[in-house]
Design a protein around this motif. Structure first.
Motif, PDB file in Angstrom:
ATOM      1  N   LYS A  74       0.842  -1.207   0.000  1.00 59.45           N
ATOM      2  CA  LYS A  74       0.000   0.000   0.000  1.00 59.45           C
ATOM      3  C   LYS A  74       0.872   1.249   0.000  1.00 59.45           C
ATOM      4  CE  LYS A  74      -3.844  -2.212   2.300  1.00 59.45           C
ATOM      5  NZ  LYS A  74      -4.594  -2.374   3.522  1.00 59.45           N
ATOM      6  N   ASN A  75       1.944   1.212   0.766  1.00 52.02           N
ATOM      7  CA  ASN A  75       2.863   2.358   0.802  1.00 52.02           C
ATOM      8  C   ASN A  75       3.537   2.583  -0.548  1.00 52.02           C
ATOM      9  OD1 ASN A  75       2.294   2.909   3.481  1.00 52.02           O
ATOM     10  ND2 ASN A  75       4.002   1.711   4.247  1.00 52.02           N
ATOM     11  N   VAL A  76       3.906   1.498  -1.216  1.00 51.31           N
ATOM     12  CA  VAL A  76       4.512   1.617  -2.547  1.00 51.31           C
ATOM     13  C   VAL A  76       3.509   2.239  -3.514  1.00 51.31           C
ATOM     14  CG1 VAL A  76       5.378   0.338  -4.548  1.00 51.31           C
ATOM     15  CG2 VAL A  76       6.216  -0.210  -2.257  1.00 51.31           C
ATOM     16  N   LEU A  77       2.263   1.776  -3.486  1.00 47.56           N
ATOM     17  CA  LEU A  77       1.236   2.329  -4.372  1.00 47.56           C
ATOM     18  C   LEU A  77       1.002   3.812  -4.096  1.00 47.56           C
ATOM     19  CD1 LEU A  77      -1.326  -0.612  -4.401  1.00 47.56           C
ATOM     20  CD2 LEU A  77       0.245   0.060  -6.222  1.00 47.56           C
ATOM     21  N   GLU A  78       1.019   4.182  -2.837  1.00 46.43           N
ATOM     22  CA  GLU A  78       0.864   5.591  -2.474  1.00 46.43           C
ATOM     23  C   GLU A  78       2.025   6.413  -3.028  1.00 46.43           C
ATOM     24  OE1 GLU A  78       0.937   7.840   1.693  1.00 46.43           O
ATOM     25  OE2 GLU A  78      -0.777   6.482   1.489  1.00 46.43           O
ATOM     26  N   GLU A  79       3.228   5.884  -2.921  1.00 49.46           N
ATOM     27  CA  GLU A  79       4.407   6.570  -3.467  1.00 49.46           C
ATOM     28  C   GLU A  79       4.293   6.734  -4.983  1.00 49.46           C
ATOM     29  OE1 GLU A  79       7.240   7.989  -2.096  1.00 49.46           O
ATOM     30  OE2 GLU A  79       6.135   7.800  -0.228  1.00 49.46           O
ATOM     31  N   LEU A  80       3.827   5.682  -5.661  1.00 49.46           N
ATOM     32  CA  LEU A  80       3.656   5.753  -7.113  1.00 49.46           C
ATOM     33  C   LEU A  80       2.704   6.877  -7.496  1.00 49.46           C
ATOM     34  CD1 LEU A  80       3.110   2.040  -8.213  1.00 49.46           C
ATOM     35  CD2 LEU A  80       5.170   3.395  -8.417  1.00 49.46           C
ATOM     36  N   THR A  81       1.644   6.992  -6.728  1.00 52.95           N
ATOM     37  CA  THR A  81       0.608   7.963  -7.042  1.00 52.95           C
ATOM     38  C   THR A  81       1.058   9.395  -6.771  1.00 52.95           C
ATOM     39  OG1 THR A  81      -1.047   6.300  -6.472  1.00 52.95           O
ATOM     40  CG2 THR A  81      -1.796   8.570  -6.595  1.00 52.95           C
ATOM     41  N   PHE A  82       1.675   9.620  -5.633  1.00 55.50           N
ATOM     42  CA  PHE A  82       1.970  10.988  -5.225  1.00 55.50           C
ATOM     43  C   PHE A  82       3.395  11.445  -5.520  1.00 55.50           C
ATOM     44  CE2 PHE A  82      -1.712   9.775  -2.638  1.00 55.50           C
ATOM     45  CZ  PHE A  82      -2.594  10.743  -3.094  1.00 55.50           C
ATOM     46  N   ARG A  83       4.262  10.507  -5.883  1.00 53.74           N
ATOM     47  CA  ARG A  83       5.649  10.863  -6.256  1.00 53.74           C
ATOM     48  C   ARG A  83       6.056  10.062  -7.490  1.00 53.74           C
ATOM     49  NH1 ARG A  83       6.351  10.721  -0.351  1.00 53.74           N
ATOM     50  NH2 ARG A  83       6.716  12.845   0.359  1.00 53.74           N
ATOM     51  N   PRO A  84       5.341  10.279  -8.596  1.00 54.72           N
ATOM     52  CA  PRO A  84       5.646   9.507  -9.804  1.00 54.72           C
ATOM     53  C   PRO A  84       7.062   9.783 -10.304  1.00 54.72           C
ATOM     54  CG  PRO A  84       4.151  11.322 -10.300  1.00 54.72           C
ATOM     55  CD  PRO A  84       4.310  11.280  -8.812  1.00 54.72           C
ATOM     56  N   GLY A  85       7.654   8.761 -10.889  1.00 59.40           N
ATOM     57  CA  GLY A  85       9.001   8.901 -11.433  1.00 59.40           C
ATOM     58  C   GLY A  85      10.101   8.734 -10.411  1.00 59.40           C
ATOM     59  N   SER A  86       9.751   8.270  -9.225  1.00 58.29           N
ATOM     60  CA  SER A  86      10.760   7.999  -8.196  1.00 58.29           C
ATOM     61  C   SER A  86      11.508   6.725  -8.550  1.00 58.29           C
ATOM     62  CB  SER A  86      10.106   7.813  -6.826  1.00 58.29           C
ATOM     63  OG  SER A  86       9.503   8.999  -6.385  1.00 58.29           O
ATOM     64  N   SER A  87      12.730   6.647  -8.080  1.00 58.15           N
ATOM     65  CA  SER A  87      13.493   5.410  -8.276  1.00 58.15           C
ATOM     66  C   SER A  87      13.079   4.393  -7.211  1.00 58.15           C
ATOM     67  CB  SER A  87      14.993   5.684  -8.171  1.00 58.15           C
ATOM     68  OG  SER A  87      15.356   5.981  -6.836  1.00 58.15           O
ATOM     69  N   VAL A  88      13.406   3.142  -7.480  1.00 56.99           N
ATOM     70  CA  VAL A  88      13.136   2.079  -6.508  1.00 56.99           C
ATOM     71  C   VAL A  88      13.817   2.421  -5.185  1.00 56.99           C
ATOM     72  CG1 VAL A  88      13.603  -0.348  -5.979  1.00 56.99           C
ATOM     73  CG2 VAL A  88      12.764   0.298  -8.245  1.00 56.99           C
TER      74      VAL A  88
ATOM     75  N   GLY B 141      -1.147  26.296  -5.495  1.00 55.17           N
ATOM     76  CA  GLY B 141      -0.535  25.773  -6.710  1.00 55.17           C
ATOM     77  C   GLY B 141      -0.591  24.272  -6.847  1.00 55.17           C
ATOM     78  N   GLU B 142      -1.215  23.576  -5.900  1.00 55.60           N
ATOM     79  CA  GLU B 142      -1.348  22.114  -6.034  1.00 55.60           C
ATOM     80  C   GLU B 142      -2.291  21.826  -7.183  1.00 55.60           C
ATOM     81  OE1 GLU B 142      -0.035  19.348  -4.301  1.00 55.60           O
ATOM     82  OE2 GLU B 142       1.353  20.799  -3.492  1.00 55.60           O
ATOM     83  N   PRO B 143      -2.016  20.808  -7.940  1.00 51.92           N
ATOM     84  CA  PRO B 143      -2.879  20.476  -9.073  1.00 51.92           C
ATOM     85  C   PRO B 143      -4.249  19.996  -8.609  1.00 51.92           C
ATOM     86  CG  PRO B 143      -1.210  18.788  -8.753  1.00 51.92           C
ATOM     87  CD  PRO B 143      -0.898  19.904  -7.787  1.00 51.92           C
ATOM     88  N   GLU B 144      -5.226  20.205  -9.454  1.00 49.77           N
ATOM     89  CA  GLU B 144      -6.596  19.766  -9.148  1.00 49.77           C
ATOM     90  C   GLU B 144      -6.715  18.247  -9.186  1.00 49.77           C
ATOM     91  OE1 GLU B 144      -9.536  21.414  -8.257  1.00 49.77           O
ATOM     92  OE2 GLU B 144      -8.061  22.958  -7.820  1.00 49.77           O
ATOM     93  N   GLY B 145      -5.986  17.601 -10.062  1.00 50.28           N
ATOM     94  CA  GLY B 145      -6.043  16.146 -10.187  1.00 50.28           C
ATOM     95  C   GLY B 145      -4.740  15.536  -9.718  1.00 50.28           C
ATOM     96  N   LEU B 146      -4.639  14.254  -9.898  1.00 45.84           N
ATOM     97  CA  LEU B 146      -3.426  13.548  -9.485  1.00 45.84           C
ATOM     98  C   LEU B 146      -2.392  13.562 -10.568  1.00 45.84           C
ATOM     99  CD1 LEU B 146      -5.095  10.595  -7.666  1.00 45.84           C
ATOM    100  CD2 LEU B 146      -4.013  12.561  -6.652  1.00 45.84           C
TER     101      LEU B 146
END
Length: 147
Positions: free
Chosen positions: A38-52, A142-147
């Protein structure tokens, strides 16, 4: 409650809001994956393009564990793994379109329904929602409206 909020109030409110948000986006099928996934999925969503490695550091697991989670058959469709153009040995992780659609569906649920148990009085619940919107405007400029 005192007239002036302090750091303790901010910490307690932050914890409570996080609990409520996690309850609001939760669905019965979420039990299929563990907390680290779940934490990995959250990271994918809110910090896309992160390294492993970056994901591993932030969620306090090893890079091998992140790689294992991403290789899991149930989660494979939620992530896109791309070699870093600057360092082909490094893998960058992006959320799949499917994950973004699912996340957007969950986070756009109306707050009135989600807060009904915590704030039973409709007038107080409406005020809480207005205050959350005001805080978001003030603290998330300045936060985006979408993800």
């Amino acid at each position: 409650m005192t007239a002036e909020a302090d750091v303790l109030h901010m910490l307690l409110l932050g914890r409570r809001l996080l609990e409520l948000a996690r309850q609001a986006i939760r669905e019965p099928t979420d039990d299929v994956v563990g907390p680290a996934a779940k934490n990995v999925l959250e990271e994918l969503t809110f910090r896309p393009g992160s390294s492993v490695e970056e994901i591993a550091d932030r969620i306090r697991v090893t890079p091998a564990e992140v790689s294992e989670i991403l290789a899991d058959e149930q989660l494979r469709s939620w992530a896109e793994l791309v070699p870093d153009p600057d360092d082909p040995q490094r893998i960058l992780v992006w959320p799949s379109a499917e994950l973004l659609v699912e996340t957007e569906r969950r986070v756009r649920r109306p707050l009135d329904t989600e807060l009904a148990d915590s704030v039973p009085d409709p007038a107080q619940r409406r005020r809480c929602i207005e205050m959350l919107a005001e805080l978001a405007d003030l603290m998330l400029p300045g936060e985006p409206e979408g993800l």
